[in-house]
Design a protein around this motif. Structure first.
Motif, PDB file in Angstrom:
ATOM      1  N   ILE A  16      74.701  40.604 108.904  1.00 28.71           N
ATOM      2  CA  ILE A  16      74.428  41.231 107.600  1.00 28.71           C
ATOM      3  C   ILE A  16      75.138  40.459 106.487  1.00 28.71           C
ATOM      4  CG2 ILE A  16      74.825  43.306 106.214  1.00 28.71           C
ATOM      5  CD1 ILE A  16      74.381  44.915 108.845  1.00 28.71           C
ATOM      6  N   LYS A  31      73.340  37.285 105.895  1.00 27.05           N
ATOM      7  CA  LYS A  31      72.093  37.570 105.185  1.00 27.05           C
ATOM      8  C   LYS A  31      72.346  37.570 103.671  1.00 27.05           C
ATOM      9  CE  LYS A  31      68.566  41.177 104.766  1.00 27.05           C
ATOM     10  NZ  LYS A  31      68.629  42.320 103.841  1.00 27.05           N
ATOM     11  N   LEU A  76      72.714  34.020 102.626  1.00 28.85           N
ATOM     12  CA  LEU A  76      71.402  33.340 102.671  1.00 28.85           C
ATOM     13  C   LEU A  76      70.535  33.751 101.481  1.00 28.85           C
ATOM     14  CD1 LEU A  76      69.106  31.747 104.004  1.00 28.85           C
ATOM     15  CD2 LEU A  76      68.674  33.729 105.475  1.00 28.85           C
ATOM     16  N   GLU A  77      70.504  35.034 101.191  1.00 30.04           N
ATOM     17  CA  GLU A  77      69.619  35.499 100.127  1.00 30.04           C
ATOM     18  C   GLU A  77      70.080  34.988  98.764  1.00 30.04           C
ATOM     19  OE1 GLU A  77      67.289  39.028 102.295  1.00 30.04           O
ATOM     20  OE2 GLU A  77      68.807  39.732 100.895  1.00 30.04           O
ATOM     21  N   MET A  87      68.701  31.597  98.561  1.00 28.94           N
ATOM     22  CA  MET A  87      67.258  31.587  98.325  1.00 28.94           C
ATOM     23  C   MET A  87      66.953  31.916  96.863  1.00 28.94           C
ATOM     24  SD  MET A  87      66.010  30.514 101.081  1.00 28.94           S
ATOM     25  CE  MET A  87      64.263  30.689 100.705  1.00 28.94           C
ATOM     26  N   HIS A  88      67.759  32.805  96.274  1.00 33.29           N
ATOM     27  CA  HIS A  88      67.552  33.130  94.861  1.00 33.29           C
ATOM     28  C   HIS A  88      67.787  31.912  93.988  1.00 33.29           C
ATOM     29  CE1 HIS A  88      66.744  37.388  95.006  1.00 33.29           C
ATOM     30  NE2 HIS A  88      67.768  37.589  95.803  1.00 33.29           N
ATOM     31  N   GLY A 138      61.586  27.830  96.134  1.00 34.48           N
ATOM     32  CA  GLY A 138      61.350  28.791  97.219  1.00 34.48           C
ATOM     33  C   GLY A 138      61.580  28.203  98.594  1.00 34.48           C
ATOM     34  N   ASN A 139      61.804  26.884  98.686  1.00 37.35           N
ATOM     35  CA  ASN A 139      62.119  26.283  99.979  1.00 37.35           C
ATOM     36  C   ASN A 139      63.600  26.467 100.278  1.00 37.35           C
ATOM     37  OD1 ASN A 139      59.818  25.158 101.275  1.00 37.35           O
ATOM     38  ND2 ASN A 139      59.693  23.680  99.588  1.00 37.35           N
ATOM     39  N   PRO A 140      63.947  26.654 101.553  1.00 39.33           N
ATOM     40  CA  PRO A 140      65.368  26.783 101.888  1.00 39.33           C
ATOM     41  C   PRO A 140      66.134  25.518 101.499  1.00 39.33           C
ATOM     42  CG  PRO A 140      63.991  27.402 103.758  1.00 39.33           C
ATOM     43  CD  PRO A 140      63.080  26.799 102.734  1.00 39.33           C
ATOM     44  N   MET A 199      69.629  26.465 105.092  1.00 36.39           N
ATOM     45  CA  MET A 199      69.292  26.134 106.480  1.00 36.39           C
ATOM     46  C   MET A 199      70.537  26.165 107.358  1.00 36.39           C
ATOM     47  SD  MET A 199      66.394  23.276 105.686  1.00 36.39           S
ATOM     48  CE  MET A 199      65.728  23.074 107.324  1.00 36.39           C
ATOM     49  N   MET A 230      71.157  29.741 108.161  1.00 39.09           N
ATOM     50  CA  MET A 230      70.228  30.252 109.181  1.00 39.09           C
ATOM     51  C   MET A 230      70.586  29.737 110.574  1.00 39.09           C
ATOM     52  SD  MET A 230      66.515  30.634 107.356  1.00 39.09           S
ATOM     53  CE  MET A 230      66.485  29.287 106.186  1.00 39.09           C
ATOM     54  N   ASP A 231      71.063  28.492 110.658  1.00 39.92           N
ATOM     55  CA  ASP A 231      71.513  28.000 111.965  1.00 39.92           C
ATOM     56  C   ASP A 231      72.678  28.836 112.486  1.00 39.92           C
ATOM     57  OD1 ASP A 231      69.604  26.036 112.121  1.00 39.92           O
ATOM     58  OD2 ASP A 231      70.883  24.452 111.287  1.00 39.92           O
ATOM     59  N   MET A 261      73.233  31.932 111.725  1.00 37.44           N
ATOM     60  CA  MET A 261      72.688  33.249 112.087  1.00 37.44           C
ATOM     61  C   MET A 261      71.981  33.189 113.437  1.00 37.44           C
ATOM     62  SD  MET A 261      71.256  34.456 108.358  1.00 37.44           S
ATOM     63  CE  MET A 261      70.646  36.074 108.840  1.00 37.44           C
ATOM     64  N   ASP A 262      71.197  32.138 113.647  1.00 38.26           N
ATOM     65  CA  ASP A 262      70.475  32.008 114.924  1.00 38.26           C
ATOM     66  C   ASP A 262      71.447  32.087 116.108  1.00 38.26           C
ATOM     67  OD1 ASP A 262      68.182  31.727 113.496  1.00 38.26           O
ATOM     68  OD2 ASP A 262      67.660  29.731 114.243  1.00 38.26           O
ATOM     69  N   TYR A 292      63.674  38.995 112.027  1.00 40.49           N
ATOM     70  CA  TYR A 292      64.286  37.656 111.887  1.00 40.49           C
ATOM     71  C   TYR A 292      64.425  37.008 113.270  1.00 40.49           C
ATOM     72  CZ  TYR A 292      67.777  34.179 110.401  1.00 40.49           C
ATOM     73  OH  TYR A 292      68.459  33.013 110.134  1.00 40.49           O
ATOM     74  N   MET A 333      61.536  28.317 107.303  1.00 38.41           N
ATOM     75  CA  MET A 333      62.213  27.266 108.067  1.00 38.41           C
ATOM     76  C   MET A 333      61.513  27.035 109.403  1.00 38.41           C
ATOM     77  SD  MET A 333      66.249  26.614 108.866  1.00 38.41           S
ATOM     78  CE  MET A 333      66.587  27.644 110.276  1.00 38.41           C
TER      79      MET A 333
END
Lengths: 274, 274
Positions: free
Chosen positions: A241, A244, A247-248, A251-252, A257-259, A264, A267-268, A270-271, B158, B204
């Motif tokens: 969370i 997130k 990340l957001e 993104m803003h 609009g591309n990461p 990125m 997100m790695d 987070m994954d 996600y 992504m």
């Protein structure tokens, strides 16, 4: 909970909740106020009744608290109706600590800068008749909620008043000050200085405080905290969370609009926690 | 059993709740197959720190831990079941596949759905027999698309997208039409999802998939075949699934979670009796 309260829990409709809030059963009224916020029933009638409940005198605890007012104040933040701003500002001077706390949080959610002057008064403990927290008497005002609201509202006039709270004896208040000062900072370098205070807090000994720092870092979306969040000793769900939020924020800030590369990277991280 | 392994196991069995975490960490670090029953039993002790350590130990042990984990699923302990599913998701053994399908689409815990969705994308496909890998991958794809579109929790959607990305990479050469279908669905998810974080992950995933497609000269995905022979029980199980799949389709719509739930139940019963 009373038997009638249990029935209400089982099958409450909007009409019933509004009728309960109008009624005489205090237990049902308190529950209905919570329920209308929980399910975001932003109908004019619900808003009007909740605003009236902010001045309720019937429901008092032995210590003098106002449970119905607390729930009404919390609900009004979730309903997003600007009519609530002025009555919530009024609630900032309620004697009950928890009513003031709920009012500050809801004013933060409503995002109306009209409350900044009153929040500053409260931050300086200049509002007469306000009682401290019954559980923690050193908590004279709900400083964490006030600071967080001032930060979210972009109240740069609060910057100098917020700084001393970085030394406050209560950790939660120190974190709220860092969070607000991060949001109010004029340069990224200055912001990072305050963000790093929260990063430090991620390696503290107390799990509750690490969780609080995770929530604060997620709320401000400080990119410099991403790796530290991923490495914190806490539940993956809370770290996700927080990431997130980071990340957001990225993104803003993305122009197309591309990461971004930073997004990125987040997100790695987070994954790896999924 | 060597003296040192039995003393490590004994330490876990004798530990009070304060000492349990360290005892489980020590046992997990020893990576002994003989410790599997003890580690699995720890999942049910209602101590999340110890359970996390046990799950990590079981993941390290991998394939040999799978039968004990599957057995754990049949007991009436929800928390232990959830931990076991998380371990199965990470191990990726085909015998856990039906459980993960059911869990990703229908478990009541969002943490379990999150872990299972990710696991479905990262199964050890090379451990499936050649004639069953295709149907399993198609089931995984359909389940993951369903979860990515329908789950109410952002983190589960996600996680399903992360799973879809991994799956799309695996099948890009063997099933280009499926990969293209996933790509189209990811575009829609990016446009339609209410969460910025989920949208960013979908973006992504599309980019990674495109990058993977342009470098398709990788090694044979099945060269790393495991020691699991084609005579193992789970193959029979999956064949039953294959038969059953045609019948299920007549009754339940594509992506209906009940499909997976009933299939998973059939599989677990099958595992009991074989």
């Amino acid at each position: 909970m009373t038997e009638s309260g249990l029935n209400a829990t089982a099958a409450l409709t909007v009409e019933q909740a509004i009728a309960n809030l109008r009624g005489d059963d205090l237990g049902l009224r308190v529950y209905a106020a919570w329920w209308l916020g929980r399910f975001r029933v932003n109908e004019p009638e619900a808003v009007t009744l909740l605003i009236e409940a902010l001045a309720d005198e019937a429901d008092r605890t032995e210590a003098g608290g106002y449970p119905l007012r607390r729930n009404a104040a919390r609900a009004l933040g979730k309903l997003g109706d600007c009519q609530a701003v002025a009555p919530l500002i009024e609630s900032l001077s309620c004697s009950d600590f928890y009513v003031r706390e709920a009012a500050a949080q809801s004013l933060e959610m409503l995002g109306d800068r009209g409350c900044i002057a009153q929040l500053l008064d409260l931050l300086q403990n200049r509002v007469s008749g306000t009682q401290p927290s019954p559980e923690q008497p050193e908590f004279i005002q709900p400083y964490d909620a006030i600071l967080e609201a001032l930060g979210t509202l972009g109240a740069t006039e609060a910057t100098e008043l917020a700084k001393p709270f970085l030394e406050h004896p209560i950790e939660r208040v120190r974190y709220a000050a860092a969070r607000a000062l991060y949001q109010l900072a004029e340069t990224p370098e200055e912001a990072a200085k305050y963000g790093d205070i929260l990063v430090q807090a991620l390696s503290g000994d107390d799990l509750q405080l690490r969780r609080a720092a995770l929530a604060d870092l997620g709320a401000i979306g400080y990119i410099g905290a991403a790796e530290a969040i991923a490495d914190t000793l806490a539940e993956n769900s809370l770290k996700l969370i927080a990431l997130k939020g980071v990340l957001e924020k990225q993104m803003h800030q993305s122009p197309d609009g591309n990461p971004t590369p930073d997004a990125m990277r987040v997100m790695d991280l987070m994954d790896a926690l999924l | 059993m060597s003296d040192s392994s039995s003393s490590l196991i004994q330490a876990v069995e004798d530990a009070d709740s304060a000492a349990l975490l360290v005892a489980v960490q020590n046992l997990a670090a020893a990576r002994l197959e003989v410790s599997i029953p003890t580690l699995v039993a720890t999942l049910g002790y209602n101590n999340s720190g110890a359970a996390i350590a046990a799950v990590e130990g079981l993941i390290q042990l991998g394939e040999p831990a799978v039968p004990a984990l599957l057995e754990q699923l049949d007991r009436q302990n929800h928390a232990a079941r959830a931990w076991a599913i998380c371990a199965l998701a990470e191990i990726g053994d085909p015998r856990g596949f039906m459980t993960l399908l059911g869990a990703a689409t229908a478990d009541f815990s969002l943490q379990v759905r999150r872990a299972a969705a990710r696991g479905l994308g990262t199964m050890k496909w090379q451990w499936f027999p050649t004639d069953l890998v295709e149907i399993a991958q198609e089931e995984a794809m359909e389940a993951l698309l369903f979860v990515a579109q329908q789950d109410e929790e952002w983190i589960v959607r996600y996680s399903a997208i992360a799973g879809l990305e991994a799956l799309a990479t695996t099948i890009a050469r063997t099933h280009p039409a499926w990969a293209a279908h996933i790509q189209t669905q990811l575009e829609q998810l990016e446009r339609n999802d209410s969460s910025w974080a989920v949208g960013a992950r979908a973006r992504m995933a599309q980019q990674q998939q495109q990058a993977a497609e342009s470098s398709l000269q990788s090694s044979d995905p099945r060269e790393d075949a495991s020691s699991l022979g084609s005579e193992t029980n789970w193959q029979i199980t999956l064949e039953k699934l294959y038969d059953r799949k045609g019948q299920e389709r007549l009754v339940l719509a594509e992506g209906d979670p009940r499909r997976y739930r009933s299939l998973a139940m059939a599989i677990s019963q099958k595992l009991d009796t074989t």
